[in-house]
Motif scaffolding. Structure first.
Motif, PDB file in Angstrom:
ATOM      1  N   ILE A  22       0.833  -1.198   0.000  1.00 31.67           N
ATOM      2  CA  ILE A  22       0.000   0.000   0.000  1.00 31.67           C
ATOM      3  C   ILE A  22       0.871   1.253   0.000  1.00 31.67           C
ATOM      4  CG2 ILE A  22      -1.802   1.268   1.220  1.00 31.67           C
ATOM      5  CD1 ILE A  22      -2.691  -1.399   0.061  1.00 31.67           C
ATOM      6  N   LEU A  23       1.919   1.259   0.831  1.00 27.95           N
ATOM      7  CA  LEU A  23       2.850   2.377   0.930  1.00 27.95           C
ATOM      8  C   LEU A  23       4.269   1.844   0.915  1.00 27.95           C
ATOM      9  CD1 LEU A  23       1.069   4.345   3.814  1.00 27.95           C
ATOM     10  CD2 LEU A  23       1.224   5.133   1.440  1.00 27.95           C
ATOM     11  N   ARG A  24       5.182   2.602   0.282  1.00 28.52           N
ATOM     12  CA  ARG A  24       6.599   2.255   0.282  1.00 28.52           C
ATOM     13  C   ARG A  24       7.431   3.520   0.376  1.00 28.52           C
ATOM     14  NH1 ARG A  24       8.310  -2.812  -1.612  1.00 28.52           N
ATOM     15  NH2 ARG A  24      10.314  -2.062  -0.832  1.00 28.52           N
ATOM     16  N   ASP A  25       8.403   3.506   1.263  1.00 27.95           N
ATOM     17  CA  ASP A  25       9.428   4.563   1.330  1.00 27.95           C
ATOM     18  C   ASP A  25       8.814   5.973   1.405  1.00 27.95           C
ATOM     19  OD1 ASP A  25      11.364   2.548   1.089  1.00 27.95           O
ATOM     20  OD2 ASP A  25      11.228   2.620  -1.099  1.00 27.95           O
ATOM     21  N   VAL A  26       7.959   6.175   2.396  1.00 28.42           N
ATOM     22  CA  VAL A  26       7.359   7.491   2.639  1.00 28.42           C
ATOM     23  C   VAL A  26       7.971   8.060   3.912  1.00 28.42           C
ATOM     24  CG1 VAL A  26       5.249   8.772   3.124  1.00 28.42           C
ATOM     25  CG2 VAL A  26       5.194   6.837   1.520  1.00 28.42           C
ATOM     26  N   ALA A  27       8.696   9.158   3.791  1.00 25.62           N
ATOM     27  CA  ALA A  27       9.364   9.754   4.950  1.00 25.62           C
ATOM     28  C   ALA A  27       9.259  11.274   4.884  1.00 25.62           C
ATOM     29  CB  ALA A  27      10.826   9.329   5.000  1.00 25.62           C
ATOM     30  N   PHE A  28       8.845  11.884   5.993  1.00 29.12           N
ATOM     31  CA  PHE A  28       8.794  13.351   6.076  1.00 29.12           C
ATOM     32  C   PHE A  28       8.692  13.752   7.541  1.00 29.12           C
ATOM     33  CE2 PHE A  28       4.431  11.878   5.677  1.00 29.12           C
ATOM     34  CZ  PHE A  28       3.737  12.622   6.621  1.00 29.12           C
ATOM     35  N   THR A  29       8.991  15.009   7.814  1.00 27.34           N
ATOM     36  CA  THR A  29       8.839  15.578   9.155  1.00 27.34           C
ATOM     37  C   THR A  29       8.055  16.880   9.046  1.00 27.34           C
ATOM     38  OG1 THR A  29      10.946  16.762   8.982  1.00 27.34           O
ATOM     39  CG2 THR A  29      11.006  14.579  10.017  1.00 27.34           C
ATOM     40  N   LEU A  30       7.321  17.198  10.099  1.00 29.50           N
ATOM     41  CA  LEU A  30       6.585  18.456  10.171  1.00 29.50           C
ATOM     42  C   LEU A  30       7.007  19.210  11.417  1.00 29.50           C
ATOM     43  CD1 LEU A  30       2.907  17.457   9.200  1.00 29.50           C
ATOM     44  CD2 LEU A  30       4.733  18.318   7.725  1.00 29.50           C
ATOM     45  N   ARG A  31       7.193  20.519  11.269  1.00 30.92           N
ATOM     46  CA  ARG A  31       7.511  21.372  12.405  1.00 30.92           C
ATOM     47  C   ARG A  31       6.235  21.757  13.149  1.00 30.92           C
ATOM     48  NH1 ARG A  31       9.976  23.649   8.101  1.00 30.92           N
ATOM     49  NH2 ARG A  31       8.475  25.386   8.139  1.00 30.92           N
ATOM     50  N   GLN A  32       6.401  22.226  14.361  1.00 26.48           N
ATOM     51  CA  GLN A  32       5.252  22.675  15.144  1.00 26.48           C
ATOM     52  C   GLN A  32       4.511  23.786  14.402  1.00 26.48           C
ATOM     53  OE1 GLN A  32       6.139  24.253  18.995  1.00 26.48           O
ATOM     54  NE2 GLN A  32       3.989  24.594  19.530  1.00 26.48           N
ATOM     55  N   GLY A  33       3.217  23.634  14.281  1.00 28.64           N
ATOM     56  CA  GLY A  33       2.386  24.630  13.631  1.00 28.64           C
ATOM     57  C   GLY A  33       2.352  24.559  12.122  1.00 28.64           C
ATOM     58  N   GLU A  34       3.116  23.663  11.525  1.00 34.05           N
ATOM     59  CA  GLU A  34       3.133  23.568  10.073  1.00 34.05           C
ATOM     60  C   GLU A  34       1.855  22.895   9.574  1.00 34.05           C
ATOM     61  OE1 GLU A  34       6.558  22.748   6.737  1.00 34.05           O
ATOM     62  OE2 GLU A  34       6.633  21.599   8.594  1.00 34.05           O
ATOM     63  N   VAL A  35       1.364  23.359   8.427  1.00 38.62           N
ATOM     64  CA  VAL A  35       0.168  22.793   7.810  1.00 38.62           C
ATOM     65  C   VAL A  35       0.580  22.125   6.507  1.00 38.62           C
ATOM     66  CG1 VAL A  35      -2.139  23.252   6.914  1.00 38.62           C
ATOM     67  CG2 VAL A  35      -1.246  24.633   8.805  1.00 38.62           C
ATOM     68  N   CYS A  36       0.356  20.806   6.445  1.00 35.16           N
ATOM     69  CA  CYS A  36       0.793  20.029   5.283  1.00 35.16           C
ATOM     70  C   CYS A  36      -0.401  19.330   4.651  1.00 35.16           C
ATOM     71  CB  CYS A  36       1.833  19.000   5.713  1.00 35.16           C
ATOM     72  SG  CYS A  36       2.449  17.952   4.357  1.00 35.16           S
ATOM     73  N   ALA A  37      -0.528  19.451   3.339  1.00 40.33           N
ATOM     74  CA  ALA A  37      -1.576  18.751   2.596  1.00 40.33           C
ATOM     75  C   ALA A  37      -0.978  17.532   1.920  1.00 40.33           C
ATOM     76  CB  ALA A  37      -2.204  19.677   1.560  1.00 40.33           C
ATOM     77  N   LEU A  38      -1.692  16.426   1.999  1.00 41.07           N
ATOM     78  CA  LEU A  38      -1.254  15.162   1.404  1.00 41.07           C
ATOM     79  C   LEU A  38      -2.127  14.870   0.195  1.00 41.07           C
ATOM     80  CD1 LEU A  38       0.666  12.706   1.789  1.00 41.07           C
ATOM     81  CD2 LEU A  38      -1.169  11.646   3.126  1.00 41.07           C
ATOM     82  N   LEU A  39      -1.506  14.840  -0.972  1.00 37.87           N
ATOM     83  CA  LEU A  39      -2.209  14.640  -2.236  1.00 37.87           C
ATOM     84  C   LEU A  39      -1.736  13.359  -2.906  1.00 37.87           C
ATOM     85  CD1 LEU A  39      -2.022  18.231  -3.743  1.00 37.87           C
ATOM     86  CD2 LEU A  39      -4.141  17.024  -3.239  1.00 37.87           C
ATOM     87  N   GLY A  40      -2.572  12.845  -3.790  1.00 42.57           N
ATOM     88  CA  GLY A  40      -2.210  11.666  -4.558  1.00 42.57           C
ATOM     89  C   GLY A  40      -3.443  11.073  -5.192  1.00 42.57           C
ATOM     90  N   PRO A  41      -3.268  10.226  -6.211  1.00 37.48           N
ATOM     91  CA  PRO A  41      -4.421   9.623  -6.879  1.00 37.48           C
ATOM     92  C   PRO A  41      -5.174   8.673  -5.960  1.00 37.48           C
ATOM     93  CG  PRO A  41      -2.375   8.619  -7.633  1.00 37.48           C
ATOM     94  CD  PRO A  41      -1.990   9.788  -6.789  1.00 37.48           C
ATOM     95  N   SER A  42      -6.407   8.375  -6.313  1.00 38.99           N
ATOM     96  CA  SER A  42      -7.217   7.460  -5.516  1.00 38.99           C
ATOM     97  C   SER A  42      -6.504   6.116  -5.366  1.00 38.99           C
ATOM     98  CB  SER A  42      -8.583   7.238  -6.181  1.00 38.99           C
ATOM     99  OG  SER A  42      -9.312   8.438  -6.219  1.00 38.99           O
ATOM    100  N   GLY A  43      -6.550   5.574  -4.150  1.00 38.35           N
ATOM    101  CA  GLY A  43      -5.962   4.264  -3.905  1.00 38.35           C
ATOM    102  C   GLY A  43      -4.473   4.270  -3.633  1.00 38.35           C
TER     103      GLY A  43
END
Length: 237
Positions: A22-43
């Motif tokens: 379902i998922l492979r090699d997904v890595a990220f960090t968010l700072r305090q108060g940061e607003v991040c949108a996650l986009l991608g095709p269906s499925g």
């Protein structure tokens, strides 16, 4: 960093007993108060990723570091309100906010006249407002939203986005929002993360110009075109 996500692999078993990535090699960090949108095709695993961050799904290979207070507010695609409780009761049951803090949240989301109503009496837009208010009632340091404006008309979705963003910025909640709408992502986010078609891999991590309202129409159009191309082609960038 407030949130650190590293998913090397997430799999599911099919009805035929096969293992599907379902998922492979997904890595990220968010700072305090940061607003991040996650986009991608269906499925591509967007909702699965959100469930992992929420610790609803713990069956994955990788690492997850949550904010120190570990207070998570979650808004699902469906409002998921308790139908036998009033709006006020739905908010008080889950929240740790004081009455004055709840009143502020309620006012910000224009719910003051609906506190005695039951979920069956609410429109979809009002029910989504209550779901957002409930998430803020726990005083979250991490706010997770799974397509909170889906099925709303464009004008109502735009108003609700503005109300949500005002609350997020005031409370400095680290926010991860799943959406299928590129324009919505650009309107609310500091960053946009794009996943490839399944199995979802991180193919782009873009910073959005701030302040959001200062972005020109030409710049927004160019960014929309770029993000949509990434979603379609799944090319690393």
């Amino acid at each position: 960093m407030e949130l650190e996500v590293f998913i090397s692999r997430k799999t599911l078993q099919t009805a035929y007993g096969q293992t599907r990535d379902i998922l492979r090699d997904v890595a990220f960090t968010l700072r305090q108060g940061e607003v991040c949108a996650l986009l991608g095709p269906s499925g591509c695993g967007k909702t699965t990723l959100l469930r992992i961050v929420a610790k609803i799904d713990t069956a994955f290979e990788g690492r997850l570091v949550l904010p120190s207070r570990n207070k998570i507010g979650m808004v699902f695609q469906e409002p998921r309100l308790l139908p036998w409780r009033s709006v006020a009761q739905n908010l008080r049951l889950v929240g740790t906010s004081s009455e004055s803090e709840l009143a502020e949240i309620v006012a910000a989301l224009h719910l003051s006249k609906h506190l005695d109503h039951f979920p069956s009496e609410l429109s979809l837009g009002l029910a989504r407002r209550v779901a957002i208010a409930r998430a803020f009632a726990v005083k979250p340091d991490l706010l997770l939203l799974d397509e909170p404006f889906v099925s709303l008309d464009a004008a109502l979705a735009a108003r609700l986005r503005e109300e949500l963003l005002a609350l997020v910025l005031k409370r400095k909640a680290t926010t991860l929002i799943v959406t299928h709408d590129v324009e919505e992502a650009i309107a609310v986010a500091d960053r946009i993360i794009v996943l490839s078609p399944a199995p979802g891999r991180l193919v782009a991590d873009r910073t959005i110009e701030a302040p959001r309202g200062a972005m020109t129409g030409a710049r927004a159009a160019k960014m929309k075109e770029t993000i949509r191309a990434l979603m379609t082609n799944g090319v690393h960038c």
